[in-house]
Design a protein around this motif. Structure first.
Motif, mmCIF file in Angstrom:
data_model
loop_
_atom_site.group_PDB
_atom_site.id
_atom_site.type_symbol
_atom_site.label_atom_id
_atom_site.label_comp_id
_atom_site.label_asym_id
_atom_site.label_seq_id
_atom_site.Cartn_x
_atom_site.Cartn_y
_atom_site.Cartn_z
ATOM 1 N N UNK A 98 0.841 -1.217 0.000
ATOM 2 C CA UNK A 98 0.000 0.000 0.000
ATOM 3 C C UNK A 98 0.869 1.257 0.000
ATOM 4 N N UNK A 99 2.161 1.074 0.347
ATOM 5 C CA UNK A 99 3.051 2.222 0.528
ATOM 6 C C UNK A 99 3.247 2.546 1.998
ATOM 7 N N UNK A 100 2.632 1.740 2.854
ATOM 8 C CA UNK A 100 2.756 1.979 4.297
ATOM 9 C C UNK A 100 3.780 1.005 4.871
ATOM 10 N N UNK A 101 4.830 1.534 5.440
ATOM 11 C CA UNK A 101 5.930 0.696 5.949
ATOM 12 C C UNK A 101 5.793 0.462 7.453
ATOM 13 N N UNK A 102 5.356 1.493 8.192
ATOM 14 C CA UNK A 102 5.263 1.370 9.655
ATOM 15 C C UNK A 102 3.976 2.001 10.179
ATOM 16 N N UNK A 103 3.534 1.492 11.324
ATOM 17 C CA UNK A 103 2.479 2.150 12.101
ATOM 18 C C UNK A 103 3.075 2.411 13.483
ATOM 19 N N UNK A 104 2.869 3.608 14.005
ATOM 20 C CA UNK A 104 3.376 3.962 15.331
ATOM 21 C C UNK A 104 2.219 4.536 16.146
ATOM 22 N N UNK A 105 2.139 4.161 17.415
ATOM 23 C CA UNK A 105 1.056 4.693 18.258
ATOM 24 C C UNK A 105 1.570 5.025 19.649
ATOM 25 N N UNK A 106 1.115 6.158 20.151
ATOM 26 C CA UNK A 106 1.435 6.597 21.510
ATOM 27 C C UNK A 106 0.112 6.993 22.171
ATOM 28 N N UNK A 107 -0.215 6.360 23.294
ATOM 29 C CA UNK A 107 -1.527 6.589 23.906
ATOM 30 C C UNK A 107 -1.482 7.581 25.064
ATOM 31 N N UNK A 108 -0.398 8.336 25.182
ATOM 32 C CA UNK A 108 -0.334 9.333 26.260
ATOM 33 C C UNK A 108 -1.498 10.318 26.116
ATOM 34 N N UNK A 109 -2.165 10.582 27.224
ATOM 35 C CA UNK A 109 -3.287 11.526 27.212
ATOM 36 C C UNK A 109 -4.612 10.920 26.796
ATOM 37 N N UNK A 110 -4.599 9.630 26.434
ATOM 38 C CA UNK A 110 -5.861 8.994 26.033
ATOM 39 C C UNK A 110 -6.746 8.782 27.257
ATOM 40 N N UNK A 111 -8.065 8.943 27.096
ATOM 41 C CA UNK A 111 -8.955 8.716 28.242
ATOM 42 C C UNK A 111 -9.048 7.230 28.573
ATOM 43 N N UNK A 112 -9.600 6.938 29.751
ATOM 44 C CA UNK A 112 -9.774 5.530 30.125
ATOM 45 C C UNK A 112 -10.790 4.858 29.215
ATOM 46 N N UNK A 113 -10.654 3.545 29.097
ATOM 47 C CA UNK A 113 -11.640 2.744 28.362
ATOM 48 C C UNK A 113 -13.002 2.894 29.050
ATOM 49 N N UNK A 114 -14.036 2.987 28.243
ATOM 50 C CA UNK A 114 -15.385 3.010 28.829
ATOM 51 C C UNK A 114 -15.931 1.599 28.925
ATOM 52 N N UNK A 115 -16.589 1.319 30.037
ATOM 53 C CA UNK A 115 -17.156 -0.013 30.251
ATOM 54 C C UNK A 115 -18.673 0.082 30.225
#
Lengths: 577, 134
Positions: A198-215
């Motif tokens: 597809x032309x995509x070599x890497x995926x990078x993710x940083x979850x700093x500041x993400x809210x808590x999971x909702x249950x």
């Protein structure tokens, strides 16, 4: 926090968030990747053409602190099998995507190689495509280290390697372990080349500041989590100091070798006394003597901790040496030396190759005369041919069936184009039924009958009894549910024996998704996933004749048990008949 | 329920008829290979044991476990673990479902004649604690 679908269009270089359609609301992991692939990918498309899509989805509970729940599913039309594919990995990236509210990530469109490679960078509330050409043609250990240096230790990565850049149908998708090594893989089926094409070599993710999971129901989730954690703790296989924690997955080498089901030298024999040298017991001893770290975990949520870091003095660290890798690059190539296997495993990780498929490919190359069985140095040189992109390397990077044809080998251990893992189905027939009938191509994890046939988990069944349709079907359904939940498949060792553990697992899913599944509903849910996958394969041209093992397994008996694969076709057709 | 819980698979277990073996009276000296925690528990990887049948062999192993538990050379971390091991051996001796996997020439005792399975000179016996992986 509502979860969203992140759709990345590589033609337009855009990344946008979409609402999750109601019909996907209860889905996650494999159920979601397979459903989206079935709905959005034309079954007859070319796997590396413009119409295929790569879909990533954390499991339903992934991102929470449910035990051993850090799994991420990757799906698409497989470049290796030509059918639907789901492959999953345990990695810190899984939980980060879950906490960032990404229910699914869809990568579509296709860029020509000349127009450059990109990295998708996902942070709280933002996703952008950044140039990543500088890492083209370089090993993944170097790339992951460099990217970690650039983006920081709180960022996790996945990526395709040189094998994917060569459009190899045996290119896995590499994920980082908690220390950043590219040692966790959604290895099977060539999904690395699907992403990189597809032309995509890497995926990078940083979850700093993400809210808590909702249950939907936190109390139900917490109750379930405790029950499951207790079952994992109490079971001899999954508990602290238990088999997996003490010896890792490689604990299987000795028992599978003893029953005569550990394929040696391209599936020509089922047992070799040399195998003890590459066993879990031997590896644990060598690690204790200073060759690495054990136990270790693939993702922060894991409490089983079956992983390790293999790092002999003076050598670069590898990461985990799994049973499947040790077998494929070891016994199946006649190599009984953990140091050599470690080097081969590192080369596979570095190049972005599935260790199972590469080991079986090297074995057919050895049988075809490119090297002698047992010659670890020659095996490493074959991997270097991949790195250099030589004609031989380009054959090897396309998997076992392709290589066997190129090198004139008739003993080809594949189903639907994908090579068999570390259990010879002539000695363990139920796993052969799974190899034959799963929509994935030969895949032990799709319905792990070995657990019941060899380990006595979930009951006992004679491995030589050919009547295994019922066992394989039941396991394939329950596995499709576990693969969708986000739990590691190894939780099954405990929950198949301890009913409260299975109840707890289902309760946690209900607690997050707001469903009211019973255990029976969960099995039905798995059956629906399989139905969609089989329908995709049928539309792609698969039929009953593809649900078969290779001819040589019916013709050549396997020593020492002297067995052939004698499960009748009617029994195979009963699995989904 | 279709999930393969222990109760489900038990009812559908099919055993192959074990091969008929000579039932001689002579005691056979058999090499027993131990794996995983059993190596730690008994302090050995291999043992030579004389026995006519699998049950007798396991009985001798059980006695040896007991001696080690009482002796100074016990290598298991705690008595509870040794107790668990001897308990599982006892289940195998009595032909009950056990966490141990006992293989005679690669075939699980459960699918042979259980503890009555006759032994022959040169038989390959291997005993495993619970295993897992994949």
């Amino acid at each position: 926090m509502d979860r969203k679908i992140l759709r990345v269009n590589m033609d337009q270089l855009t990344a946008r968030l979409e609402e999750v359609p109601e019909k996907y609301s209860n889905l996650g992991g494999r159920a979601l990747t397979s459903t989206i692939v079935a709905e959005e990918v034309p079954p007859d498309c070319h796997p590396l053409g413009p119409n295929n899509k790569l879909v990533l989805a954390p499991g339903i509970v992934t991102g929470t602190m449910a035990p051993s729940s850090g799994r991420l599913s990757v799906g698409g039309k497989s470049p290796l099998t030509g059918g639907i594919k789901e492959s999953n990995a345990g990695t810190p990236l899984a939980g980060k995507l879950g906490r960032l509210g990404i229910k699914a990530l869809i990568v579509e469109g296709k860029r020509e190689k000349e127009s450059g490679y990109y990295l998708l960078h996902i942070t709280e509330g933002n996703a952008e495509l950044l140039p990543a050409d500088e890492w083209s043609g370089r090993g993944l250990y170097e790339a992951f280290k460099g990217l970690r240096g650039e983006f920081g230790e709180e960022t996790s990565f996945c990526g395709g390697g040189i094998a994917a850049e060569l459009a190899g149908s045996n290119s896995g998708l590499a994920f980082d372990d908690p220390e950043g090594r590219p040692s966790r893989y959604a290895g099977r089926g060539g999904l690395g080349s699907l992403m990189v094409s597809r032309g995509l070599k890497f995926i990078a993710a940083n979850d700093e500041g993400a809210p808590d999971i909702e249950y939907a129901d936190k109390q139900a989730f917490d109750e379930g989590r405790k029950k499951l954690a207790q079952a994992l703790h109490d079971h001899e296989v999954t508990g602290p100091g238990g088999t997996l924690n003490s010896y890792g997955t490689d604990a299987l080498v000795n028992v599978i070798n003893e029953i005569g089901g550990l394929p040696q030298r391209n599936f020509s024999q089922g047992r070799d006394d040399e195998a003890v040298k590459i066993s879990g017991e031997q590896k644990a001893k060598e690690i204790e003597e200073g060759k690495g770290i054990r136990p270790h975990k693939c993702s922060p949520e894991c409490i089983i901790q079956c992983s390790e870091v293999w790092e002999p003095e003076g050598k670069d660290p590898v990461g985990v040496l799994e049973y499947e890798s040790v077998w494929a690059l070891g016994a199946n190539c006649g190599i009984y030396d953990l140091d050599q296997i470690g080097e081969l495993n590192r080369a596979c990780n570095d190049l972005g190759l599935d260790t199972i498929e590469m080991g079986t490919t090297i074995a057919v190359a050895m049988e075809g005369g490119l090297a002698d069985f047992g010659d670890g140095k020659a095996a490493l040189e074959l991997l270097e041919e991949v790195r250099e992109g030589t004609p031989t390397g380009r054959i090897l990077v396309n998997g076992t069936e392709f290589a066997a044809q190129a090198f004139g080998v008739n003993r080809v251990p594949t189903v639907k184009g994908q090579s068999m893992p570390a259990y010879d189905p002539r000695a363990i027939k139920g796993i052969g039924v799974t190899y034959a009938t799963t929509p994935m191509g030969a895949d032990h994890t799709a319905g792990y009958a070995v657990a019941t046939e060899v380990m006595g988990v979930g009951g006992e069944a004679d491995p030589l009894d050919p009547e295994k349709a019922e066992l394989s079907r039941a396991l394939q359904k329950s596995t499709a549910f576990i693969d969708s939940s986000g739990y590691c498949l190894f939780t099954a060792f405990a929950v198949m024996d301890i009913a409260e553990g299975m109840e707890g697992m289902v309760q946690t899913v209900n607690g997050v998704a707001g469903t009211d599944f019973t255990v029976e509903d969960a099995v039905h849910f798995g059956g629906e996933v399989l139905r969609k996958e089989r329908e995709f394969n049928q539309a792609a041209g698969f039929s009953k004749s593809d649900d078969r093992l290779p001819e040589f397994m019916r013709e050549e008996s396997l020593d020492p048990q002297g067995e052939v694969f004698d499960v009748p076709d009617e029994e195979l057709d009963k699995v989904f008949g | 329920m279709t999930y393969p819980m222990r109760s489900w698979t038990k009812s559908s277990v099919r055993k192959r008829t074990p091969a008929i073996r000579e039932s001689g009276c002579r005691k056979m000296s058999v090499q027993v290979k131990l794996f995983g925690k059993l190596q730690r528990g008994l302090g050995e990887k291999k043992l030579q044991i004389e026995a006519r049948a699998a049950g007798e062999l396991l009985e001798k192993l059980w006695t040896r476990c007991g001696e080690r538990a009482e002796g100074a050379g016990a290598t298991l971390e705690d008595e509870e673990e040794m107790e668990n091991l001897t308990g599982e051996l006892r289940k195998s001796i009595e032909g009950n479902s056990s966490e141990l996997t006992v293989l005679i020439n690669g075939r699980n005792l459960t699918f042979l004649d259980g503890p009555q399975t006759k032994l022959e000179e040169g038989d390959r016996v291997a005993i495993f604690p619970p295993t897992g992986g994949g």
